[in-house]
Design a protein around this motif. Sequence first.
Motif: not given
Length: 765
Positions: A173-191
């Motif tokens: 799962f982690t490997i597949v997730g890394l292939l599709n990861a978008d760090l922008e999805s983590l913004r804002p890091l602290a809503p």
Amino acid sequence: MSADEELAKDLGLLSAIAIGIGTMIGAGIFVLPGTAVARAGPLAALTFVIGGVTALFTALSASELGTAMPKSGGAYFYINRALGPLFGSISGWANWLGLAFASAFYMYGFGEYVNQLVGAPAIGLGPVTISAAQTIGLVGAALFIAINYMGAKETGGLQIGIVLTLLAILGVFTIVGLLNADLESLRPLAPEGTTGEVLPVTAIVFVSYLGFVQITSVAEEIKNPGRNLPLAVIGSVVIVTVVYALFLLVLLAAVPNELVANNDTAVVEAAELLFGQYSVFGFSLGALGWGLLLLGGLLATASSANASILSSSRINFAMGREKIISPSVNEIHPRFGTPYKSILITGGLIVAFLLFGNLEILSTAGSVLHLIVYGLLNIALIVMREAEPADYDPDFEVPLYPFVPIIGTISSFALIAYIEPLVIALSAGLVVFAAMWYLLYARQRVESAGVFVGWILDRSEEMPDAAVAAADSVRPDAAREPAASANGGDFRVMVPLSNPRTERDLITLAGAIAKQRGGTVHAVHIVQVPDQTPLGRAEENGRLDAESQKLLEQARTDAETFGAPVETHTVLSHRSFEEIFDAARSFEADQVVMGWGPTAHGRAESRIDELTHDLPCDFLVLNERGFEPDRILVPTAGGPDSELSAEIAGLLRDEFDSQVTLLHVLTDGESAEEGEQFLEEWAAENDLADAELRLEDGDVEPAIAEAATDASLVVIGATGEGLLSRVVRGSLVLDVLEDIECSVLLAERARERSMRERLLGTEEE
């Protein structure tokens, strides 16, 4: 008094790590991300890291305590030993009920995952509505309670397989997730509004880190606990913390946060979405991802629940052994060989908690009760370090002491403040109940006051009056009796029993030694069960219990004829002879009296053990020709084992008015005058000046055989020859045994031996 029941050391390093990881993986990834993300957003990953670091401080303390006291019961046992039975009662009840809450939480999660397959409706019972997850969880709980009741607990190999499967699924799962990861999805890091939720969410998800406590609760069953226990405890916490943080970050970077928030099976839907972007031969892999993570959730929650039920029985076992609760709770089922009462009581609690709780209440209740235990455990380490009891000798020591246990104590208790007030109130009520339980019930039954109380009372003149009065007020009633306790002294003589035919001789010898030393006989029946049968399982139809009880009762009767107090124990093991040495360590024996086993090569231990271990205490090995101490022959060349022979001969002389003869066979170049002088001086040094002295010349074996014709018992020291020379030339002890008709008692002194001495022998020889 019935025989205590002991558990053998059958868990290796991988099995111990698997117990910890298998329990933690279930709660952490497959159930709680929805709740954590809903309240903390991307900072949910940080909450798992904070929980892991908090757990790590306690894991370090638990590792030191576990290597010093590898006993069943884990954290409860350490707290009871260090802080005394009042805090032992609090930690025992908190640990027990905390595991029941955690098991209910795992089964609730199990129900959520099964419901993904069956889509069951909620059930209405009058004014009460039971959700589909609760209903399925109840069925699952009944199943696992029945499995534990009938003795099919998970083996180390099965748990390793489950853990490897889970890690493989999470890895894919982690490997597949890394292939599709978008760090922008983590913004804002602290809503907005999530920063203040970090510690409260950490308190909720902390139930994910209860697995390392399960490792310490089976410490008594771990092979080489000095090395394997800290590796398993610390390693499982570090591995799981890294897995949690990485997995959750990838999850939140690869799928919309709204998909995860408030979704109890979020990882399954996330897997379906991510895998669905790939296809093979035109078929979407979404169903494969959905199925893999669903399988992982089922395995994880089921494994966690089963491991918690198993561990709860270990807590009950330890509490019963220390008489905090009635030992009858640990009664073994005559057919299945399991502590069925304990399992049924725990099962009833799990069912009740499932009916009246939800995921958040169950997880926070499990967390707060274990945080209480963890805080007390860190304090227990500080007490043991500062009090320095004589028997506290850990193989692993906490680095940066005292900062690690202090931080562990503060962080554990501080997290409780962020838990829902209702749960805190219920937990406070439990603490009051456990304290009252001790004062009104257990105080009249337990015997040990604990290291802390003893440390205060020993310094009563230096301590404030309030501290001394408080320590005295909670001291067990038995600890107020004169120092000459029911144990009859500190010297312990352990007798492993297996054959009724030789039991009387061994007990007679042990009873005589214990009486002369003012000590206690510990009669231990080591019962070997097949490798395929789980530990703790008795033979069918209760035959094992009946035979063991009969053997131990006869041993008790025989020992008490000498006026020596006796304690009886049954040890269930997949091994037989090898378990004797572990039992000697567990019971802290000063001397072991055993029958002739795989010792014909001239030493008490087997050849493998001789190469790898030192003896835990002095050993006396009696052959099967009976025990007749009327006329004792002690051959000596002056080695340390012959000194033990003289010591035993002196005790038997005092008990049975035996006639003792000392034999010295002249070596090459040694004159009769020199031999006589040596023998006279040696006899005086070993308190045998009244013994008859006898010199012989020539070969040792024939000389001993000739002298033994007038003896009823030969007490001979273990050979000092190395293993290699004995393999080539044979053993003096074996040759003597074959050449004489009277009984032989082999005496071996416990001492450290280098590898050179093990292989080539000691210089005395």
